[in-house]
Design a protein around this motif. Structure first.
Motif, mmCIF file in Angstrom:
data_model
loop_
_atom_site.group_PDB
_atom_site.id
_atom_site.type_symbol
_atom_site.label_atom_id
_atom_site.label_comp_id
_atom_site.label_asym_id
_atom_site.label_seq_id
_atom_site.Cartn_x
_atom_site.Cartn_y
_atom_site.Cartn_z
ATOM 1 N N VAL A 1 -2.223 8.121 5.929
ATOM 2 C CA VAL A 1 -2.754 6.758 5.885
ATOM 3 C C VAL A 1 -1.687 5.824 5.334
ATOM 4 C CG1 VAL A 1 -4.550 5.252 4.971
ATOM 5 C CG2 VAL A 1 -5.066 7.657 5.385
ATOM 6 N N GLU A 2 -1.474 4.727 6.037
ATOM 7 C CA GLU A 2 -0.682 3.611 5.509
ATOM 8 C C GLU A 2 -1.319 2.345 6.063
ATOM 9 O OE1 GLU A 2 3.267 2.911 7.851
ATOM 10 O OE2 GLU A 2 3.054 5.066 7.606
ATOM 11 N N ALA A 3 -0.838 1.214 5.661
ATOM 12 C CA ALA A 3 -1.440 -0.054 6.066
ATOM 13 C C ALA A 3 -1.600 -0.119 7.586
ATOM 14 C CB ALA A 3 -0.582 -1.214 5.576
ATOM 15 N N ASN A 4 -2.829 -0.284 8.030
ATOM 16 C CA ASN A 4 -3.156 -0.455 9.455
ATOM 17 C C ASN A 4 -2.658 0.675 10.347
ATOM 18 O OD1 ASN A 4 -4.368 -2.989 8.914
ATOM 19 N ND2 ASN A 4 -2.324 -3.886 8.838
ATOM 20 N N ALA B 1 -13.179 5.134 1.347
ATOM 21 C CA ALA B 1 -13.545 3.815 1.881
ATOM 22 C C ALA B 1 -12.372 2.847 1.744
ATOM 23 C CB ALA B 1 -14.775 3.277 1.161
ATOM 24 N N GLY B 2 -11.706 2.890 0.602
ATOM 25 C CA GLY B 2 -10.558 2.014 0.381
ATOM 26 C C GLY B 2 -9.402 2.318 1.320
ATOM 27 N N MET C 1 0.841 -1.192 0.000
ATOM 28 C CA MET C 1 0.000 0.000 0.000
ATOM 29 C C MET C 1 0.881 1.248 0.000
ATOM 30 S SD MET C 1 -2.691 1.110 2.890
ATOM 31 C CE MET C 1 -3.570 2.628 2.794
ATOM 32 N N THR C 2 0.514 2.201 -0.804
ATOM 33 C CA THR C 2 1.197 3.480 -0.837
ATOM 34 C C THR C 2 0.776 4.297 0.372
ATOM 35 O OG1 THR C 2 1.081 3.419 -3.237
ATOM 36 C CG2 THR C 2 1.535 5.534 -2.234
ATOM 37 N N TRP D 1 -8.689 14.911 -0.320
ATOM 38 C CA TRP D 1 -9.542 13.814 0.127
ATOM 39 C C TRP D 1 -10.750 13.670 -0.798
ATOM 40 C CZ3 TRP D 1 -14.575 14.574 1.298
ATOM 41 C CH2 TRP D 1 -14.987 15.827 1.759
ATOM 42 N N GLN D 2 -11.147 14.768 -1.441
ATOM 43 C CA GLN D 2 -12.310 14.719 -2.331
ATOM 44 C C GLN D 2 -12.055 13.819 -3.543
ATOM 45 O OE1 GLN D 2 -10.940 17.475 -1.025
ATOM 46 N NE2 GLN D 2 -12.536 18.843 -0.270
ATOM 47 N N TRP D 3 -10.804 13.578 -3.899
ATOM 48 C CA TRP D 3 -10.468 12.750 -5.052
ATOM 49 C C TRP D 3 -10.027 11.353 -4.651
ATOM 50 C CZ3 TRP D 3 -6.862 16.679 -7.972
ATOM 51 C CH2 TRP D 3 -7.613 17.797 -8.323
#
Length: 129
Positions: free
Chosen positions: A56-59, A40-41, A1-2, A34-36
């Motif tokens: 945001v990164e994995a977990n 949810a993902g 994940m990026t 954030w609008q783009w």
């Protein structure tokens, strides 16, 4: 994940700050409004995204000045000390009121617009989204 750094793309002040980051702070993150983003993902709610910038990164997620601290810790070596400094509990605690003050008044800051002071639902209503 990026890694992803979310900011308010409808706010001119926030956009200018993000452009500064993209130009001067090489980071592992995708800096995106954030609008783009696929909120949810990413596991981020719209309410969270409206409240503050988010890393945001994995977990793992951080918001506000804590998100900025992570971004700086993941940047070039000369930004990292600032990121680590912002990560100290007392500094982070002190940074939150400053962050909220700036966030609430961003429409008055250079590059800010009246839209910056409106909740997203109101912005959507005005722009017909």
């Amino acid at each position: 994940m990026t890694h992803t750094f979310l900011y308010d793309g409808d706010c001119a002040f926030c956009t200018k700050a993000a452009q500064f980051l993209e130009k001067h702070v090489r980071t592992t993150a995708e800096v995106t409004p954030w609008q783009w983003a696929d909120l949810a993902g990413l596991g981020v709610s719209q309410a969270q995204a409206e409240e503050a910038v988010i890393w945001v990164e994995a977990n793992y997620q951080q918001a506000g000045p804590d998100a900025i601290a992570v971004l700086l810790r993941r940047a070039q070596w000369y930004w990292r000390p600032i990121g680590w400094f912002l990560s100290f509990k007392l500094v982070s605690k002190a940074a939150w009121p400053v962050y909220r003050l700036i966030s609430r008044n961003r429409h008055k800051l250079p590059g800010g617009t009246a839209a910056c002071s409106l909740p997203q639902a109101e912005r959507d209503r005005l722009t017909g989204r």
